[in-house]
Scaffold this active site. Structure first.
Site, short mmCIF file in Angstrom:
data_model
loop_
_atom_site.label_atom_id
_atom_site.label_comp_id
_atom_site.label_asym_id
_atom_site.label_seq_id
_atom_site.Cartn_x
_atom_site.Cartn_y
_atom_site.Cartn_z
N LEU A 139 -26.76 5.81 -64.22
CA LEU A 139 -25.49 6.18 -63.87
C LEU A 139 -24.78 4.96 -64.27
O LEU A 139 -23.44 5.00 -64.64
CB LEU A 139 -25.32 6.66 -62.59
CG LEU A 139 -24.07 6.66 -61.99
CD1 LEU A 139 -23.14 7.69 -62.74
CD2 LEU A 139 -24.07 7.24 -60.41
N TYR A 142 -24.43 3.76 -68.00
CA TYR A 142 -23.87 4.91 -68.82
C TYR A 142 -22.68 4.96 -68.56
O TYR A 142 -21.46 5.43 -69.58
CB TYR A 142 -24.66 6.24 -68.53
CG TYR A 142 -24.09 7.60 -68.94
CD1 TYR A 142 -24.36 8.04 -70.17
CD2 TYR A 142 -23.32 8.37 -68.09
CE1 TYR A 142 -23.75 9.09 -70.80
CE2 TYR A 142 -22.90 9.44 -68.31
CZ TYR A 142 -22.86 9.75 -69.77
OH TYR A 142 -22.32 11.19 -70.05
N HIS A 143 -21.92 5.08 -67.20
CA HIS A 143 -20.72 5.04 -66.92
C HIS A 143 -19.77 3.90 -67.51
O HIS A 143 -18.82 4.41 -68.08
CB HIS A 143 -20.47 4.88 -65.53
CG HIS A 143 -19.20 5.32 -64.93
ND1 HIS A 143 -18.45 4.14 -64.56
CD2 HIS A 143 -18.36 6.23 -64.53
CE1 HIS A 143 -17.18 4.52 -64.18
NE2 HIS A 143 -17.13 5.85 -64.23
N HIS A 144 -20.36 2.66 -67.33
CA HIS A 144 -19.74 1.77 -67.97
C HIS A 144 -19.53 1.89 -69.78
O HIS A 144 -18.30 1.88 -70.03
CB HIS A 144 -20.20 0.43 -67.82
CG HIS A 144 -20.14 -0.24 -66.39
ND1 HIS A 144 -18.65 -0.44 -66.20
CD2 HIS A 144 -20.73 -0.62 -65.56
CE1 HIS A 144 -18.70 -1.29 -64.91
NE2 HIS A 144 -19.85 -1.32 -64.54
N VAL A 147 -16.91 5.14 -70.51
CA VAL A 147 -15.74 5.20 -69.88
C VAL A 147 -15.02 4.04 -70.87
O VAL A 147 -13.98 4.42 -71.58
CB VAL A 147 -15.46 4.25 -68.70
CG1 VAL A 147 -14.12 3.91 -68.37
CG2 VAL A 147 -15.95 5.60 -67.36
#
Length: 266
Positions: A139, A142-144, A147
């Protein structure tokens, strides 16, 4: 073009900000976000490989400074962008707030720029996880990456719902990075604050999905909304995947029976 909010005070850097020049740069260079992402992945997983046989670093002082800086930045961003969103809603309504990108004018245009470039700076969060040998979950990285790439791509189109996405992100990060800074300083923070942060993140993802659905409905009615179907598709996939991952994280961290039983046995 109409500006949704009339700020009582404008700082010199907000007044002199040249949005058109940055937009031109982003049109030409937004794909640099992929290059930054590749470098990021190589560094964090290469760093994990190097650190596997080494002692972890403490880095509390550096982490406190890093998180504190991002906390102050996020608070400032929230303070300067929330009024514009509120004015857009009060004066024009929800559809205007998600479909007309007037936030790229005036004060909030500067903070949209800062929001965009900050996604590169925030990649540094993971360096502390790697060097301190903490668990690096999917998470997080992947989020970094997603985004960063989505925000840079969206800036080139001046997507209107970015107004909401930016304000929500600034607001949640205000709380999150303040919490990280306090923990790095070994200041006790109640556990419910940690739960609150994850809850806010979940709400952010739900709101993102709701906004995307609203835009899809508006565009299908043949009405104007400044977001392409391609961008809407990427945004919907991104926010839905975030919702699933954050919901899974929330359940495993705070609700699962295995987690509770482990804590009782400690």
């Amino acid at each position: 073009m109409d500006i949704a909010h009339n700020f009582s005070y404008v700082f010199f850097f907000e007044k002199n900000w040249q949005e058109a020049a940055f937009w031109k740069y982003m049109v030409e260079r937004w794909t640099d976000s992929f290059f930054y992402s590749v470098i990021y992945v190589v560094l964090i997983f290469g760093g994990q490989y190097v650190m596997r046989t080494r002692q972890k670093f403490d880095l509390r002082s550096a982490l406190a400074m890093w998180s504190g800086t991002l906390a102050v930045f996020s608070i400032a961003g929230a303070i300067r962008t929330i009024p514009e969103l509120v004015s857009a809603l009060r004066n024009h309504g929800m559809q205007y707030s998600i479909c007309v990108p007037t936030y790229f004018n005036g004060v909030t245009s500067f903070w949209a720029f800062m929001f965009t470039v900050s996604k590169v700076y925030e990649l540094g969060d993971t360096i502390f996880i790697v060097l301190r040998k903490q668990q690096l979950i999917f998470l997080h990285w992947y989020h970094h990456i997603t985004v960063l790439c989505y925000v840079w791509y969206s800036y080139t189109d001046h997507t209107a719902p970015g107004r909401w996405f930016m304000v929500m992100n600034y607001t949640v990060h205000s709380v999150m990075y303040t919490y990280y800074a306090l923990r790095a300083l070994k200041i006790h923070v109640p556990k419910r604050i940690n739960i609150l942060i994850t809850t806010l993140q979940l709400m952010q993802m739900i709101m993102g999905c709701v906004i995307n659905y609203m835009i899809y409905s508006i565009k299908n009615r043949g009405e104007f909304c400044q977001q392409t179907y391609t961008n809407l598709r990427y945004s919907s996939m991104m926010y839905f995947s975030y919702f699933v991952l954050f919901a899974h994280f929330f359940y495993n961290t705070y609700l699962s029976s295995n987690k509770r039983s482990v804590k009782k046995g400690q």
